[in-house]
Write an enzyme that holds these catalytic residues in place. Structure first.
Site, PDB file in Angstrom:
ATOM      1  N   ASP A  86      -8.701   3.266   2.825  1.00 10.89           N
ATOM      2  CA  ASP A  86      -7.581   4.033   3.163  1.00 10.89           C
ATOM      3  C   ASP A  86      -7.944   4.004   4.623  1.00 10.89           C
ATOM      4  OD1 ASP A  86      -5.188   4.275   4.386  1.00 10.89           O
ATOM      5  OD2 ASP A  86      -3.951   4.853   2.708  1.00 10.89           O
ATOM      6  N   CYS A 141       0.912  -1.194  -0.317  1.00 11.13           N
ATOM      7  CA  CYS A 141       0.365  -0.091   0.022  1.00 11.13           C
ATOM      8  C   CYS A 141       0.872   0.745  -0.047  1.00 11.13           C
ATOM      9  CB  CYS A 141      -1.161   0.214   0.928  1.00 11.13           C
ATOM     10  SG  CYS A 141      -0.190  -0.179   2.745  1.00 11.13           S
ATOM     11  N   CYS A 185      -1.557   0.565   7.081  1.00 11.21           N
ATOM     12  CA  CYS A 185      -2.491   0.443   7.862  1.00 11.21           C
ATOM     13  C   CYS A 185      -2.727  -0.720   6.934  1.00 11.21           C
ATOM     14  CB  CYS A 185      -3.629   2.098   6.885  1.00 11.21           C
ATOM     15  SG  CYS A 185      -3.548   3.440   8.110  1.00 11.21           S
ATOM     16  N   ARG A 186      -2.998  -0.164   5.870  1.00 13.10           N
ATOM     17  CA  ARG A 186      -3.963  -1.512   4.767  1.00 13.10           C
ATOM     18  C   ARG A 186      -2.981  -2.900   4.688  1.00 13.10           C
ATOM     19  NH1 ARG A 186      -5.841   1.766   0.057  1.00 13.10           N
ATOM     20  NH2 ARG A 186      -3.344   2.616   0.391  1.00 13.10           N
ATOM     21  N   SER A 187      -1.602  -2.817   4.134  1.00 11.09           N
ATOM     22  CA  SER A 187      -0.816  -4.126   4.036  1.00 11.09           C
ATOM     23  C   SER A 187      -0.273  -4.667   5.165  1.00 11.09           C
ATOM     24  CB  SER A 187       0.415  -3.301   2.670  1.00 11.09           C
ATOM     25  OG  SER A 187       0.580  -2.456   3.751  1.00 11.09           O
ATOM     26  N   ASN A 220       2.120   1.255   3.820  1.00  2.67           N
ATOM     27  CA  ASN A 220       2.876  -0.114   4.566  1.00  2.67           C
ATOM     28  C   ASN A 220       2.650   0.808   6.038  1.00  2.67           C
ATOM     29  OD1 ASN A 220       5.735  -2.071   5.291  1.00  2.67           O
ATOM     30  ND2 ASN A 220       3.739  -2.435   5.114  1.00  2.67           N
TER      31      ASN A 220
END
Length: 153
Positions: free
Chosen positions: A123, A8, A13-15, A11
């Site tokens: 996000d 993301c 939050c999402r990934s 690096n």
């Protein structure tokens, strides 16, 4: 060994959420010796930082660890190392292809394209909705794990 890299923008939050969820699923399926999971950013903003507090809180709520996780930036060498390089949104995919210099590789794809949603993972850094992101990450990880398990047969 099948290696999976979630990517993301930052690096944090999402990934890393996808990395932690996928690691948890892999462990529960006793596939740690067959599947390796990591995450990275297309930007350099949060290198060395732990996952966002919202990500940590949401994962802790479900008993999923983020211990020893820290942000890192996508490297050109990741293209050779990973079988799957998965972007959380279309912008991530464009940036991944630019960084890796391999725009047409089938190993690079958008995470939710494996699901019925076929959309970007929002996000939570901007939306504040870590629950929505968690639910989509769970669904995407289940679909990816099913795909990988078919390859392992």
């Amino acid at each position: 060994m099948i290696r999976v890299l979630f990517v993301c923008l930052g690096n944090i939050c999402r990934s890393p959420m996808a990395e932690a969820v996928m690691r948890d699923m892999v462990k529960k399926e006793h596939l740690e010796d067959k599947i390796e999971v990591d995450s990275a950013a297309t930007s350099s903003w949060h290198i060395g930082e732990p996952p966002h507090r919202g990500t940590q809180d949401k994962l802790r709520e479900y008993g999923i660890s983020t211990i020893d996780m820290q942000g890192r930036q996508l490297q050109k060498s990741d293209f050779e190392k990973f079988a799957y390089i998965i972007g959380m949104d279309e912008s991530n995919i464009r940036n991944i292809r630019t960084i890796l210099g391999n725009p047409n590789s089938p190993k690079i794809f958008r995470f939710l394209d494996l699901t019925a949603h076929r959309k970007d993972v929002p996000d939570p850094y901007y939306t504040g909705d870590f629950q929505e992101t968690y639910e989509l990450v769970q669904e995407g990880c289940r679909a990816l794990l099913a795909k990988i398990k078919q390859e392992l047969l």
